[in-house]
Motif scaffolding. Structure first.
Motif, short mmCIF file in Angstrom:
data_model
loop_
_atom_site.label_atom_id
_atom_site.label_comp_id
_atom_site.label_asym_id
_atom_site.label_seq_id
_atom_site.Cartn_x
_atom_site.Cartn_y
_atom_site.Cartn_z
N PRO A 150 28.51 29.28 40.16
CA PRO A 150 29.09 30.54 39.67
C PRO A 150 29.26 30.46 38.15
O PRO A 150 29.37 29.37 37.60
N ALA B 159 36.76 30.00 37.34
CA ALA B 159 37.77 29.02 37.71
C ALA B 159 37.19 28.03 38.72
O ALA B 159 36.49 28.43 39.64
N ILE C 221 40.87 31.81 31.66
CA ILE C 221 40.20 30.61 32.17
C ILE C 221 39.25 30.08 31.10
O ILE C 221 39.11 28.87 30.91
N ASP D 181 45.63 28.51 39.57
CA ASP D 181 45.68 29.91 39.17
C ASP D 181 45.28 30.89 40.27
O ASP D 181 45.48 32.09 40.12
N VAL D 182 44.69 30.39 41.35
CA VAL D 182 44.30 31.31 42.42
C VAL D 182 44.92 30.89 43.76
O VAL D 182 45.67 31.66 44.36
N ALA E 111 36.68 33.61 45.97
CA ALA E 111 35.36 33.91 45.40
C ALA E 111 35.51 34.59 44.04
O ALA E 111 34.79 34.27 43.10
N ALA E 112 36.47 35.52 43.96
CA ALA E 112 36.69 36.22 42.68
C ALA E 112 37.10 35.23 41.59
O ALA E 112 36.61 35.31 40.46
N GLY E 113 37.97 34.29 41.94
CA GLY E 113 38.39 33.28 40.96
C GLY E 113 37.21 32.43 40.50
O GLY E 113 37.02 32.23 39.30
N ARG E 114 36.41 31.99 41.44
CA ARG E 114 35.24 31.17 41.09
C ARG E 114 34.27 31.99 40.25
O ARG E 114 33.68 31.50 39.29
N PHE F 216 33.79 43.11 43.71
CA PHE F 216 33.74 42.95 45.15
C PHE F 216 34.06 44.25 45.85
O PHE F 216 34.74 45.13 45.30
N GLN G 122 42.01 24.30 38.13
CA GLN G 122 42.34 25.66 37.70
C GLN G 122 42.31 26.63 38.87
O GLN G 122 43.15 27.52 38.98
N ARG H 77 37.81 44.30 34.87
CA ARG H 77 37.91 42.85 34.90
C ARG H 77 36.53 42.20 34.79
O ARG H 77 36.36 41.20 34.08
N TRP I 79 49.33 38.98 42.52
CA TRP I 79 50.47 38.36 41.84
C TRP I 79 50.42 38.60 40.32
O TRP I 79 51.31 38.20 39.60
N PHE J 97 42.11 37.65 33.37
CA PHE J 97 42.06 36.37 34.10
C PHE J 97 40.93 35.45 33.65
O PHE J 97 41.14 34.30 33.27
N LEU K 208 27.86 32.00 44.35
CA LEU K 208 28.95 31.75 45.30
C LEU K 208 28.43 31.15 46.60
O LEU K 208 29.18 30.56 47.37
N ALA L 198 39.22 42.86 45.37
CA ALA L 198 39.62 41.46 45.23
C ALA L 198 40.45 41.22 43.98
O ALA L 198 40.31 40.22 43.30
N PHE M 226 43.99 40.31 42.02
CA PHE M 226 45.03 39.34 42.32
C PHE M 226 46.40 40.04 42.36
O PHE M 226 46.89 40.50 41.34
N PRO N 276 49.06 30.65 43.80
CA PRO N 276 49.72 31.96 43.77
C PRO N 276 49.32 32.86 44.95
O PRO N 276 50.16 33.62 45.45
N ALA N 277 48.08 32.75 45.41
CA ALA N 277 47.65 33.61 46.52
C ALA N 277 48.37 33.25 47.82
O ALA N 277 48.60 34.09 48.67
N LEU O 296 39.36 36.44 47.42
CA LEU O 296 40.18 36.12 46.25
C LEU O 296 39.70 34.82 45.61
O LEU O 296 39.61 34.70 44.40
#
Ligand SMILES: Nc1ncnc2c1ncn2[C@@H]1O[C@H](COP(=O)(O)OP(=O)(O)OP(=O)(O)O)[C@@H](O)[C@H]1O
Ligand SMILES: [Mg+2]
Lengths: 253, 257
Positions: free
Chosen positions: B74, A158, B103, A166-167, A151-154, B82, A162, B147, B90, B99, B56, B86, B88, A170-171, A149
């Motif tokens: 990144p 993000a 950002i 944002d990750v 890694a997905a944000g980065r 992924f 942030q 996404r 929430w 998302f 990453l 992966a 989110f 909430p996670a 999760l």
């Protein structure tokens, strides 16, 4: 909640009061030690009527909220900090655990020396009682966030604040709630203990004055109020929070 | 034009003090609009390589060039799908898709337009307000693709995105992904275990080998599209890849592995 459960609960409480009445009527305990349910009822009514009880509730809740808001904000910040810098966690982790193990009431003397008999002193006890539980739980909640999760944000751009906002927060939020709950219960204990000892307004000080005046019914009525507040906070705040989370994350996590 | 170049990528991991060489001098050139499938035995470093391209992970040495420029962080120009999606949990489906756009500071209305386009493309318009637990695995995978596409990346990186799917859903997504690729002209790097999958999807299949972990051979699949999984004309490509991988096993045995 089903009507059946509510009905059973009503039966349960009625049963307790009935048993209590029986103990009282049959003189199973000295009546000076255990007042009758109606004495307690009258004490409650009097407290509501002359405003002392409501004022006490208001004061205690205000202190609780102030302390808890500070404790949660600072606890999350501290938790994130030690989750982010593993060395920090290695250095201060055990220290935080030690601090967390100190019962809220044990902070009261120090609060007295530092702040005197003030709201500040009581709020200090509340904050310090809850802070470390929130921090430790936040830390473990963050550690449990699946790395993919993050890694997905980065991956989607993000980073820094942030990424945290944002990750990571909430996670880890569903797990953090456990920390808030623990924090709240420590905070509530902290407020009441500090009030009992400081005896400046609030429910705790009502307990204290009731004891001094040998008003057992009054003391018990305040205890009942403290308990009811506990049940309400759990139901209105935490159950609701958990339900919101559940409606997003789904039943299995 | 060469879109992406990987030059001599070396990466090791530490396993309780023992170094494990995950990549040992990997080279790969990806042309603009290529659909490159990476196949190879488990543990040969495919995911590690993809993570390095995504920024990453950092390589010990070697470099990644995107449009001739060195990259080591990144960036939304290389979005990843992924293996587990992966997503989110929430966020609603639509907010998951938006998302990265959020950002990037793209205004809400524009975000809505973009997310709508890709949710429509993935036939998920009805589920935009759902939460991810309410979706099937295949739907989740499509959200993850939407996404990644919503960021309009230079390169789409996909790490075994279909591994968890049943074969019917997978066959459908094979066709969908080929159509999307043709429509968007994206450059795609796609990691898979599955050789049949690699020849259906790839314009080029790069074969990874173990010890030393390198890309051993690239096979061009010049066959019409959209290709179907059951097309027998693809078998000869499969055989060529299997042969390469077999040689690899034999070589390893000889070298006493
Ligand atoms: N985070 C990590 N920490 C330590 N070792 C790792 C890590 N990630 C990968 N490795 C090691 O690097 C090697 C390559 O792993 P990688 O996940 O890249 O393989 P893969 O080709 O993607 O395999 P698979 O097809 O099974 O997914 C393995 O030996 C693995 O043990
Ligand atoms: Mg892998």
């Amino acid at each position: 909640m089903g009507g059946k459960i509510i009905a059973r609960r009503v039966v349960f409480y009625v049963g307790i009061i009935a048993a209590w009445q029986i103990v009282f009527s049959l003189h199973l305990a000295p009546q000076t030690v255990i007042p009758s349910p109606s004495d307690v009822g009258q004490a409650l009514a009097k407290g509501v009527y002359d405003g002392s009880l409501l004022y006490g509730i208001g004061t205690s809740l205000l202190r609780l909220s102030a302390g808890l808001v500070i404790a949660i904000a600072a606890g999350i910040a501290l938790g994130i900090f030690i989750a982010r810098f593993e060395t920090m966690n290695q250095i201060i982790g055990p220290f935080l655990l030690g601090l967390q193990s100190i019962p809220s009431v044990a902070w009261v003397p120090l609060a007295f020396l530092w702040f005197g008999r003030t709201d500040g002193g009581i709020i200090f006890v509340t904050v310090i009682g809850a802070l470390f539980a929130v921090a430790i739980n936040t830390h473990s909640a963050i550690r449990a966030v699946p790395p993919t999760l993050v890694a997905a944000g980065r991956n989607m751009g993000a980073n820094g604040i942030q990424l945290i906002k944002d990750v990571i927060i909430p996670a880890s939020f569903p797990q953090m709630i456990a920390g808030f709950k623990q924090g709240w219960s420590y905070a509530w204990r902290g407020v009441i203990s500090a009030e009992v000892i400081f005896s400046v307004l609030g429910l705790g000080s009502l307990l204290n004055s009731g004891t001094k005046n040998n008003q057992i019914a009054e003391v018990i009525s305040v205890l009942i109020i403290i308990m009811i507040i506990g049940v309400l906070v759990d139901g209105l705040v935490f159950k609701r929070l958990e339900r919101t989370v559940l409606s997003r994350w789904g039943p299995v996590k | 034009m060469t879109k992406l170049q990987a030059r001599n990528i070396v990466k090791h991991f530490d396993h309780n003090g023992t170094p494990i060489l995950a990549l040992d001098g990997v080279n790969l050139d990806v042309e603009e609009g290529d659909f490159v499938c990476l196949v190879g035995p488990s543990g040969c470093g495919k995911s590690t390589f993809l993570n390095i391209i995504a920024g990453l992970e950092k390589p010990d040495s070697g470099e990644i060039l995107l449009n001739g420029k060195l990259i080591d962080t990144p960036g939304p120009d290389r979005t990843m799908v992924f293996q587990e999606g992966a997503l989110f949990p929430w966020l609603k489906v639509v907010d998951n898709v938006e998302f990265g756009l959020k950002i990037a500071g793209i205004p809400k209305e524009e975000r809505r337009q973009i997310s709508k386009r890709y949710l429509d493309m993935m036939q998920l318009e009805k589920f935009s307000e759902s939460y991810t637990y309410q979706l099937s695995t295949g739907m989740k995978q499509r959200v993850a693709i939407a996404r990644a596409l919503a960021m309009d990346p230079e390169i789409l990186l996909m790490d075994e995105p279909f591994a968890a799917l049943d074969s019917q859903t997978r066959d459908l997504l094979f066709v969908e992904l080929q159509l999307i690729w043709e429509r968007t002209k994206k450059t795609i790097i796609f990691v898979t275990h599955n050789i049949a999958e690699s020849v259906v999807l790839g314009s080029k299949v790069a074969i990874f080998k173990h010890r030393p972990s390198r890309i051993k051979k690239e096979i061009v699949i010049d066959y019409r599209r959209p290709r179907l999984a059951e097309d027998e004309n693809l078998l000869k490509y499969q055989h060529a890849i299997i042969q390469e991988l077999k040689n690899e096993v034999i070589e390893q045995k000889k070298s006493g592995d």
